[in-house]
Design a protein around this motif. Structure first.
Motif, short mmCIF file in Angstrom:
data_model
loop_
_atom_site.label_atom_id
_atom_site.label_comp_id
_atom_site.label_asym_id
_atom_site.label_seq_id
_atom_site.Cartn_x
_atom_site.Cartn_y
_atom_site.Cartn_z
N ALA A 1 0.83 -1.20 0.00
CA ALA A 1 0.00 0.00 0.00
C ALA A 1 0.86 1.26 0.00
O ALA A 1 0.59 2.22 -0.72
CB ALA A 1 -0.93 -0.01 1.21
N VAL A 2 1.91 1.26 0.81
CA VAL A 2 2.82 2.41 0.85
C VAL A 2 3.50 2.57 -0.51
O VAL A 2 3.64 3.69 -1.03
CB VAL A 2 3.87 2.24 1.96
CG1 VAL A 2 4.91 3.36 1.90
CG2 VAL A 2 3.21 2.22 3.33
N THR A 3 3.92 1.46 -1.10
CA THR A 3 4.56 1.51 -2.41
C THR A 3 3.63 2.12 -3.46
O THR A 3 4.03 3.01 -4.22
CB THR A 3 4.97 0.09 -2.85
OG1 THR A 3 5.92 -0.44 -1.92
CG2 THR A 3 5.59 0.12 -4.25
N GLN A 4 2.40 1.65 -3.49
CA GLN A 4 1.45 2.17 -4.47
C GLN A 4 1.19 3.66 -4.27
O GLN A 4 1.07 4.42 -5.24
CB GLN A 4 0.14 1.37 -4.39
CG GLN A 4 0.29 -0.06 -4.86
CD GLN A 4 -0.95 -0.90 -4.58
OE1 GLN A 4 -1.66 -0.66 -3.60
NE2 GLN A 4 -1.22 -1.88 -5.43
N TRP A 5 1.14 4.07 -3.01
CA TRP A 5 0.93 5.50 -2.71
C TRP A 5 2.11 6.33 -3.19
O TRP A 5 1.94 7.41 -3.79
CB TRP A 5 0.71 5.67 -1.21
CG TRP A 5 0.47 7.08 -0.78
CD1 TRP A 5 -0.67 7.82 -0.95
CD2 TRP A 5 1.39 7.93 -0.09
NE1 TRP A 5 -0.51 9.08 -0.41
CE2 TRP A 5 0.74 9.16 0.13
CE3 TRP A 5 2.69 7.74 0.38
CZ2 TRP A 5 1.37 10.23 0.79
CZ3 TRP A 5 3.32 8.80 1.03
CH2 TRP A 5 2.66 10.02 1.23
N LEU A 6 3.32 5.85 -2.98
CA LEU A 6 4.52 6.57 -3.41
C LEU A 6 4.60 6.61 -4.94
O LEU A 6 5.03 7.62 -5.51
CB LEU A 6 5.77 5.91 -2.83
CG LEU A 6 5.97 6.09 -1.32
CD1 LEU A 6 7.09 5.18 -0.82
CD2 LEU A 6 6.28 7.55 -0.98
N VAL A 7 4.19 5.55 -5.59
CA VAL A 7 4.18 5.53 -7.05
C VAL A 7 3.24 6.60 -7.58
O VAL A 7 3.59 7.37 -8.49
CB VAL A 7 3.79 4.14 -7.58
CG1 VAL A 7 3.45 4.20 -9.07
CG2 VAL A 7 4.91 3.14 -7.34
N GLN A 8 2.04 6.66 -7.02
CA GLN A 8 1.07 7.67 -7.46
C GLN A 8 1.60 9.08 -7.20
O GLN A 8 1.40 10.00 -8.00
CB GLN A 8 -0.27 7.46 -6.76
CG GLN A 8 -1.00 6.19 -7.17
CD GLN A 8 -1.37 6.17 -8.64
OE1 GLN A 8 -1.54 7.22 -9.28
NE2 GLN A 8 -1.51 4.98 -9.21
N ARG A 9 2.29 9.23 -6.11
CA ARG A 9 2.88 10.52 -5.77
C ARG A 9 3.92 10.93 -6.81
O ARG A 9 3.96 12.07 -7.25
CB ARG A 9 3.51 10.44 -4.38
CG ARG A 9 4.11 11.73 -3.86
CD ARG A 9 4.61 11.52 -2.45
NE ARG A 9 5.19 12.75 -1.91
CZ ARG A 9 5.64 12.88 -0.68
NH1 ARG A 9 5.57 11.84 0.16
NH2 ARG A 9 6.16 14.00 -0.24
N GLU A 10 4.77 9.98 -7.21
CA GLU A 10 5.77 10.26 -8.22
C GLU A 10 5.15 10.53 -9.59
O GLU A 10 5.58 11.42 -10.31
CB GLU A 10 6.77 9.10 -8.31
CG GLU A 10 7.81 9.08 -7.22
CD GLU A 10 8.72 10.30 -7.28
OE1 GLU A 10 9.68 10.30 -8.08
OE2 GLU A 10 8.46 11.26 -6.52
N LEU A 11 4.14 9.75 -9.93
CA LEU A 11 3.48 9.96 -11.22
C LEU A 11 2.82 11.34 -11.28
O LEU A 11 2.82 11.98 -12.33
CB LEU A 11 2.44 8.87 -11.45
CG LEU A 11 2.98 7.48 -11.79
CD1 LEU A 11 1.84 6.47 -11.80
CD2 LEU A 11 3.71 7.49 -13.13
#
Length: 215
Positions: free
Chosen positions: A202-212
């Motif tokens: 979940a943290v990974t997916q949140w960070l990915v969306q943040r970077e995108l």
């Protein structure tokens, strides 16, 4: 194997998931995760490759039972990443015991065998308890999976792979990774204190969306 995840599993039993109450500067809504807790921002970002997509890199080892336990979830994460992100594996050559696994990964990758053997190797070692520790034993495993044994050994012991492991170790140290499995997003964020594999994803997916969102 990582002592960190052994501790995290205990934490999961003792308590539930704690969400942070900090607010994001952009939206003003509560952020689900906070810097210094569930993730850390690396002081000097450094990507694994020059590929343009947002990178999700799992630092792992075939010698790590926690990586074996995480592997099915990591595969699910890989398939669920948005089009602008890509999942990559980075084998950790932390010590002499784990170096053969790192060599094996790069040989298997060059021979196009990782996709069909990644989960199978974890299963053979930890579920079926095959003695897969040395490079010779790893070569035997890949040969059973249809990989040319001589080619596998040639690539695994090549100067090119030796140099790659040296570069990998330097990058892992730069990322301040001290256990496996660890996820680093875009060479910029390291997922840190989490209480379960589900929270790690979940943290990974949140960070990915943040970077995108910043691209």
């Amino acid at each position: 194997m990582s002592k960190r995840f052994a501790r995290l599993r205990v934490l999961t039993l003792l308590g539930g998931l704690l969400l942070a109450s900090a607010c994001t500067a952009q939206s003003g809504t509560p952020a689900p995760y906070t810097e210094g807790n569930e993730y850390v921002t690396l002081p000097t970002p450094q990507r694994y490759s020059a590929e343009g997509k947002v990178e999700v890199v799992e630092v792992f080892s075939y010698g790590c039972i926690h990586c074996a336990q995480f592997a099915p979830a990591a595969e699910k994460l890989r398939k669920q990443l948005p089009a602008g992100a890509v999942f990559k594996l980075l084998p950790a050559p932390f010590n002499a015991e784990w170096t053969p696994y790192a060599r094996a990964y790069y040989a298997a990758r060059q021979l196009g065998a990782v996709e069909r053997t990644h989960l199978a190797l974890f299963n053979a070692k930890f579920a079926e308890h095959y003695p897969i520790n040395s490079l010779d034993e790893l070569a035997d495993f890949y040969a059973r999976e249809g990989v040319n044994r001589a080619e596998f050994m040639r690539i695994a012991t090549s100067p090119e792979v030796t140099a790659k492991l040296k570069d990998d170790l330097a990058l892992i140290q730069h990322w301040q990774v001290d256990g496996t499995p660890t996820i680093v997003v875009n060479g910029k964020y390291r997922v840190a204190t989490v209480h379960s594999f589900d929270e790690m994803i979940a943290v990974t997916q949140w960070l990915v969306q943040r970077e995108l969102a910043h691209k």
